[in-house]
Design a protein around this motif. Structure first.
Motif, PDB file in Angstrom:
ATOM      1  N   THR A   1      -1.433   9.841   5.129  1.00 61.29           N
ATOM      2  CA  THR A   1      -2.765  10.755   4.866  1.00 61.29           C
ATOM      3  C   THR A   1      -3.864  10.287   5.693  1.00 61.29           C
ATOM      4  N   ALA A   2      -4.250   8.870   5.868  1.00 58.53           N
ATOM      5  CA  ALA A   2      -5.284   8.238   6.501  1.00 58.53           C
ATOM      6  C   ALA A   2      -5.454   8.331   8.120  1.00 58.53           C
ATOM      7  N   ARG A   3      -3.802   7.695   8.357  1.00 58.50           N
ATOM      8  CA  ARG A   3      -4.042   8.126   9.736  1.00 58.50           C
ATOM      9  C   ARG A   3      -4.144   9.947  10.641  1.00 58.50           C
ATOM     10  N   VAL A   4      -3.570  10.759   9.437  1.00 62.04           N
ATOM     11  CA  VAL A   4      -3.251  12.204   9.346  1.00 62.04           C
ATOM     12  C   VAL A   4      -5.318  12.480  10.269  1.00 62.04           C
ATOM     13  N   ALA A   5      -5.717  11.839   9.180  1.00 58.85           N
ATOM     14  CA  ALA A   5      -7.256  12.405   8.888  1.00 58.85           C
ATOM     15  C   ALA A   5      -7.572  11.452  10.167  1.00 58.85           C
ATOM     16  N   GLU A   6      -7.430  10.023  10.787  1.00 56.57           N
ATOM     17  CA  GLU A   6      -8.229   9.920  11.967  1.00 56.57           C
ATOM     18  C   GLU A   6      -7.928  10.384  13.189  1.00 56.57           C
TER      19      GLU A   6
ATOM     20  N   VAL B   1       6.087  11.868   5.467  1.00 57.96           N
ATOM     21  CA  VAL B   1       7.122  10.826   4.817  1.00 57.96           C
ATOM     22  C   VAL B   1       8.201   9.398   5.281  1.00 57.96           C
ATOM     23  N   SER B   2       8.184   8.780   5.985  1.00 57.72           N
ATOM     24  CA  SER B   2      10.122   9.287   5.963  1.00 57.72           C
ATOM     25  C   SER B   2      10.448   8.307   4.201  1.00 57.72           C
ATOM     26  N   GLY B   3      11.609   8.780   4.715  1.00 59.34           N
ATOM     27  CA  GLY B   3      12.931   8.551   3.387  1.00 59.34           C
ATOM     28  C   GLY B   3      12.850   6.633   2.685  1.00 59.34           C
TER      29      GLY B   3
ATOM     30  N   SER C   1       5.251   5.001  -5.927  1.00 60.68           N
ATOM     31  CA  SER C   1       4.266   4.308  -6.654  1.00 60.68           C
ATOM     32  C   SER C   1       5.142   3.487  -7.947  1.00 60.68           C
ATOM     33  N   TYR C   2       6.265   3.966  -8.089  1.00 64.84           N
ATOM     34  CA  TYR C   2       6.235   3.332  -9.112  1.00 64.84           C
ATOM     35  C   TYR C   2       7.575   1.627  -9.590  1.00 64.84           C
ATOM     36  N   PRO C   3       8.252   1.500  -8.157  1.00 67.25           N
ATOM     37  CA  PRO C   3       8.181   0.650  -8.417  1.00 67.25           C
ATOM     38  C   PRO C   3       7.586  -0.827  -7.835  1.00 67.25           C
TER      39      PRO C   3
ATOM     40  N   PRO D   1       1.456  -1.316  -0.259  1.00 69.37           N
ATOM     41  CA  PRO D   1       0.143   0.391   0.137  1.00 69.37           C
ATOM     42  C   PRO D   1       0.962   1.349  -0.542  1.00 69.37           C
ATOM     43  N   SER D   2       0.355   2.594  -0.400  1.00 71.88           N
ATOM     44  CA  SER D   2       1.205   3.647  -0.715  1.00 71.88           C
ATOM     45  C   SER D   2       1.769   4.065   0.560  1.00 71.88           C
ATOM     46  N   GLN D   3       2.367   4.424   1.131  1.00 70.27           N
ATOM     47  CA  GLN D   3       2.769   4.659   2.967  1.00 70.27           C
ATOM     48  C   GLN D   3       2.343   6.279   2.801  1.00 70.27           C
TER      49      GLN D   3
END
Length: 400
Positions: free
Chosen positions: A20-25, A363-365, A127-129, A13-15
């Protein structure tokens, strides 16, 4: 337990979306958290674009369209490529997708299979990889750290290419680093590609109009016209026109590739939303003066964030040349301890510390393939950015 596809097992899943979902919650719980994880302009879609969408509804433009885009939108894309990039694409060399991500996914899945390789400079868009892995191909990462401006060299590119290489992906300006390649740098990379005739190039130009470098934006097909039949030039309306939710991306490329992508699209989404296509045509054909105004606002925010983060102990924040992200090097924070004694061993630890103690979400590197670092989006107000950076400064000062 129900069995899932092996292809699904190859992706994560996209980190960025997860944060973003975690912040919304947290916000729903009443927590005072500043979310700087989402790559989305805070500006509104221009009124003339909204009006075009409303007019399309009133005219009954609510039916299926051609799978790969309406003639009207394709004509607008032709005009954009000619006007801004000096590129001549015919309608059968243009495809419209459900966002830039969809266009990129279609290109990779339509052309890659097990045994193929795709060269991806790191740091990279998350998303590229996963797109490459989903297709069965193997991502080959080329690291480019802050010491080289987050840009790969011709020598690195040449060393990464093998007989199995299908694509090279180049994103300029970059998500997450904001790094942009000059015309000279692109031509040098083009010279490498010229020697490897089996390799295609995917240029992700989504941040073309959010650009601050002291050189003009250019794209590879424009600079190396002899390579144009091996290049897919991808762009979209999401970032420049603040149309992330409208989901319109597009690309120009060789007719055989566009046909293959359209074939795949015909059995997945069919056409993009007819109303969003009408709005996108208006965006590309309409007045463009507001782009410079928004770019100036982003530049001011960039300078604010870079200056404040460079005052935070342990962080070194290069100045981006485009997009609306900063990507600070966090090596100076690794190995330190938080006030409650927890050791910051990774950049994941660091962003969790920022979220827990400073209530700032980044978001972490690690998610972008180059650590220790983190990405912050400055696509929000100066007041919010000042508060967020102040909190980060205080959190870094508290590390021992």
């Amino acid at each position: 337990m129900p069995r899932l596809s092996a292809a699904l097992d190859r992706i994560q899943p996209s980190q960025t979306l997860a944060m973003t979902a975690r912040v919304a919650e947290l916000k729903r719980q009443g927590v005072d958290v500043i979310g700087l994880s989402a790559g989305e302009p805070d500006f509104d879609t221009p009124e003339f674009v909204k009006d075009a969408a409303i007019e399309a509804i009133r005219k009954g433009q609510t039916k299926y369209t051609n799978v790969d885009g309406t003639p009207e939108l394709k004509a607008a894309i032709q005009g954009k490529f000619a006007r801004e990039n000096g590129l001549d694409y015919q309608p059968n060399e243009i495809i419209v997708g459900v966002g830039g991500k969809h266009v990129l996914f279609n290109a990779i899945v339509a052309t890659c299979q097990q045994g193929d390789e795709v060269v991806i400079p790191a740091p990279y868009w998350v998303s590229y990889p996963d797109m490459v892995a989903f297709s069965g191909a193997t991502p080959v990462f080329v690291p480019a750290g802050a010491d080289q401006g987050y840009k790969i060299t011709p020598e690195q590119l040449d060393a990464a290419i093998t007989p199995r290489t299908r694509w090279v992906i180049l994103n300029s300006p970059s998500n997450p680093s904001g790094a942009a390649y000059s015309a000279g740098e692109l031509k040098a990379l083009g010279e490498v590609l010229r020697r490897h005739e089996h390799v295609m190039l995917l240029t992700d130009d989504m941040y073309e109009h959010i650009f601050y470098a002291d050189f003009p934006f250019t794209t590879m097909a424009q600079l190396c016209p002899d390579l144009k039949d091996r290049i897919l030039t991808e762009n979209g309306c999401s970032k420049a026109y603040a149309m992330t939710g409208w989901r319109i991306g597009y690309a120009g490329g060789p007719a055989w590739l566009i046909k293959a992508m359209a074939k795949l699209q015909s059995q997945s989404t069919s056409n993009p939303c007819s109303i969003a296509q009408a709005a996108a045509a208006a965006a590309l054909n309409g007045p463009q003066d507001f782009l410079a105004e928004r770019q100036a606002a982003f530049r001011k925010r960039r300078d604010l964030v870079v200056g404040m983060l460079n005052e935070a102990p342990g962080l070194a924040c290069p100045t981006p040349e485009g997009a609306f992200y900063v990507y600070p090097d966090a090596r100076g924070c690794i190995g330190k301890s938080t006030p409650d004694g927890k050791v910051i061993a990774t950049d994941d630890d660091l962003i969790n510390y920022f979220l827990d103690s400073a209530r700032v979400a980044a978001v972490s590197g690690t998610a972008f393939g180059l650590a220790p670092a983190f990405r912050i989006s400055y696509a929000t107000s100066e007041a919010v950015l000042k508060e967020a950076c102040t909190r980060i400064q205080e959190a870094c000062k508290a590390l021992r």
